[in-house]
Motif scaffolding. Structure first.
Motif, short mmCIF file in Angstrom:
data_model
loop_
_atom_site.label_atom_id
_atom_site.label_comp_id
_atom_site.label_asym_id
_atom_site.label_seq_id
_atom_site.Cartn_x
_atom_site.Cartn_y
_atom_site.Cartn_z
N THR A 186 53.10 23.65 69.38
CA THR A 186 52.04 22.67 69.14
C THR A 186 52.61 21.27 69.27
N PRO A 187 52.00 20.41 70.06
CA PRO A 187 52.50 19.02 70.18
C PRO A 187 52.51 18.34 68.82
N ARG A 188 53.58 17.59 68.56
CA ARG A 188 53.71 16.88 67.30
C ARG A 188 52.74 15.71 67.27
N ARG A 189 51.95 15.60 66.19
CA ARG A 189 50.95 14.54 66.06
C ARG A 189 51.51 13.30 65.36
N VAL A 190 52.53 13.50 64.54
CA VAL A 190 53.13 12.38 63.81
C VAL A 190 54.64 12.45 63.99
N PRO A 191 55.35 11.31 63.87
CA PRO A 191 56.80 11.31 64.03
C PRO A 191 57.48 12.13 62.94
N ALA A 192 58.66 12.68 63.28
CA ALA A 192 59.45 13.40 62.28
C ALA A 192 59.88 12.44 61.18
N ILE A 193 59.89 12.93 59.95
CA ILE A 193 60.31 12.08 58.83
C ILE A 193 61.69 12.50 58.32
N VAL A 194 62.28 13.50 58.96
CA VAL A 194 63.60 14.00 58.57
C VAL A 194 64.57 13.75 59.72
N THR A 195 65.77 13.31 59.41
CA THR A 195 66.79 13.05 60.43
C THR A 195 67.71 14.25 60.59
N HIS A 196 68.44 14.27 61.68
CA HIS A 196 69.42 15.34 61.90
C HIS A 196 70.52 15.30 60.84
N GLU A 197 70.84 14.12 60.37
CA GLU A 197 71.86 14.01 59.32
C GLU A 197 71.40 14.70 58.04
N GLN A 198 70.11 14.57 57.71
CA GLN A 198 69.59 15.25 56.53
C GLN A 198 69.63 16.76 56.69
N THR A 199 69.23 17.25 57.84
CA THR A 199 69.25 18.70 58.05
C THR A 199 70.67 19.24 58.00
N GLU A 200 71.64 18.46 58.46
CA GLU A 200 73.03 18.89 58.41
C GLU A 200 73.51 18.95 56.95
N ARG A 201 73.08 18.03 56.13
CA ARG A 201 73.46 18.05 54.71
C ARG A 201 72.87 19.28 54.02
N TRP A 202 71.63 19.60 54.34
CA TRP A 202 71.01 20.79 53.74
C TRP A 202 71.76 22.05 54.17
N ARG A 203 72.08 22.11 55.44
CA ARG A 203 72.80 23.28 55.96
C ARG A 203 74.15 23.43 55.27
N ALA A 204 74.87 22.34 55.15
CA ALA A 204 76.18 22.38 54.51
C ALA A 204 76.07 22.75 53.03
N TRP A 205 75.02 22.25 52.36
CA TRP A 205 74.83 22.55 50.94
C TRP A 205 74.64 24.05 50.73
N ILE A 206 73.85 24.69 51.58
CA ILE A 206 73.61 26.12 51.45
C ILE A 206 74.91 26.89 51.58
N ILE A 207 75.70 26.57 52.59
CA ILE A 207 76.93 27.32 52.86
C ILE A 207 78.01 27.00 51.83
#
Length: 460
Positions: free
Chosen positions: A57-78
């Protein structure tokens, strides 16, 4: 009916805020931080607010999360939830034991217990979130995790919450089941194990330490009730959430690709029982009667010219004679999305439909219930029931239900027409949501990432 809308920005702000700070009411859930993280991150994915491209589905609004944030979440889980053995996840870093003290006291039998065990639900939440974040799962020991998942299975085919590590110096002593397995005995953990097995490609490892699929299937069969649903155990009441878990487990264990092709259900239960389950699930979409609305309308407005009831709000309940509840719009809707209207071997099979039997329910009225009765248009999120405060679990499952409804609308061409029409207006409001995979309860984009990893692992 007043025009209903879905505020993607407001819901995005709700989940983003919950990732940073939660109200004090969430204090008892501190031991389930992985679940809270999953609900928030996956919701942002369904809203199209993560920084990942999707073909759905085409994105209607800009992303509000950065790649840096997703990397922090990933690292936190591991870094905080993966056990040192790399074979399972704990549900929260708050459950981690201090390394400066010994927390492995001996029992009266001189056995040593490990008080930092993995958790079946925590492992599912961790793996699902990592797939959403694009992780390659290289931090885990896949064969060891498959071994741990198989150890969660009890002798009767059911699955425990987890396995308590057990060591004894007594030669030949067998591990008592009450020591080895802990937690409840129901289909929720069977689903978590089956989903985790698929996500790590456990069925591709071709190792002897796999779950006993035949035993698991027989346990699910034993939980099917007289009215067609599935209960928490033998001779128990049918329940919408557990019906979803049972059907999902069958798809994950028996499907060639773990998809919702529906063949597994008809194969295991037979056509009559599968059709009975389909009917039971559909019957749990019920009308929502708002007393305040009925007081403001004339009695004549309740019926159309031909004497039939006008369409109104109609959500789902989880058990007979219960009220509508946001989460069951997903549990029952997801079940319908995994059950074909007829046997896949039938000449008139309709299994080519991506949404299976979900189109047999009233998508517009369910969406109207969620958007008009449990959606919070002030702070975002969805509540369990009208008038209650929103929470992350019901908010996430509400979005999942709306996403599946949007898939039905796209598949059947229901988005064409005048938005002033109530039904079309409702469906157009939910159309921007990203597609959901009903079996794994994550976005189709995240599932495709899992399929890419499985293809990589299956290559010699």
């Amino acid at each position: 009916m007043a025009q209903l809308d879905l505020s993607i920005k407001r819901h995005g702000a709700f989940f983003n805020r919950c990732l940073q700070v939660l109200p004090s009411a969430y204090t008892p859930t501190d031991g389930s931080r992985l679940a809270l993280l999953f609900f928030c991150v996956s919701a942002l994915d369904i809203l199209g607010l993560l920084p990942f491209d999707s073909d759905d589905t085409p994105r209607r609004v800009p992303a509000i999360v950065t790649h840096e944030q997703t990397e922090r979440w990933r690292a936190w889980i591991i870094d905080t939830c993966l056990l040192p053995t790399k074979n399972a996840f704990r549900c929260s870093p708050s459950l981690t034991l201090p390394t400066t003290a010994s927390y492995t006291p001996t029992t009266v039998h001189d056995a040593v217990l490990d008080y930092d065990p993995g958790h079946a639900a925590g492992t599912y939440f961790a793996l699902a979130t990592l797939l959403i974040l694009g992780d390659d799962l290289s931090a885990i020991d896949r064969p060891a995790m498959m071994r741990w998942l198989s150890e969660c299975q009890r002798d009767d085919g059911s699955f425990a919450t987890g396995v308590m590590g057990y060591r004894s110096d007594m030669p030949g002593e067998e591990v008592p089941d009450y020591v080895k397995h802990f937690g409840e005995r129901d289909l929720r953990f069977g689903y978590c194990v089956a989903a985790s097995r698929w996500m790590i490609g456990g069925d591709l490892l071709q190792c002897s330490e796999d779950v006993n699929i035949t035993s698991a299937i027989e346990y699910i069969r034993s939980c099917v009730t007289f009215d067609g649903g599935i209960g928490i155990g033998k001779l128990t009441e049918s329940h919408g959430g557990l019906t979803y878990c049972g059907v999902g487990t069958l798809n994950l264990l028996l499907g060639d690709d773990g998809s919702s092709n529906g063949a597994a259900l008809y194969e295991v239960l037979g056509e009559d029982a599968a059709q009975k389950m389909l009917r039971w699930t559909l019957e749990h979409q019920v009308l929502y009667v708002d007393d305040s609305d009925s007081e403001n309308e004339d009695d004549d407005d309740d019926e159309s010219e031909d004497g039939t009831l006008k369409k109104c709000f109609a959500g789902f309940n989880g058990r007979t004679n219960k009220a509508c509840d946001t989460c069951y719009s997903f549990w029952l809707g997801g079940t319908l999305a995994m059950i074909p209207p007829s046997s896949p071997t039938s000449p008139s099979s309709l299994t080519s439909s991506a949404t299976r039997s979900l189109a047999l329910s009233d998508i517009s009225r369910n969406s109207a219930f969620l958007l008009g009765k449990t959606q919070n248009m002030t702070i975002g999120g969805f509540a369990k029931a009208p008038g209650a405060m929103p929470d992350v679990l019901h908010s996430y499952l509400g979005l999942c239900s709306l996403s599946m409804g949007a898939a039905v609308a796209r598949e059947q061409g229901l988005l064409v027409g005048d938005a002033e029409d109530d039904d079309i207006g409702i469906l157009k409001a939910i159309a921007p949501l990203q597609a959901l995979d009903p079996v794994l309860c994550i976005s189709s984009r995240a599932r495709r990432h899992g399929e890419i990893l499985r293809a990589k692992w299956s290559t010699p």
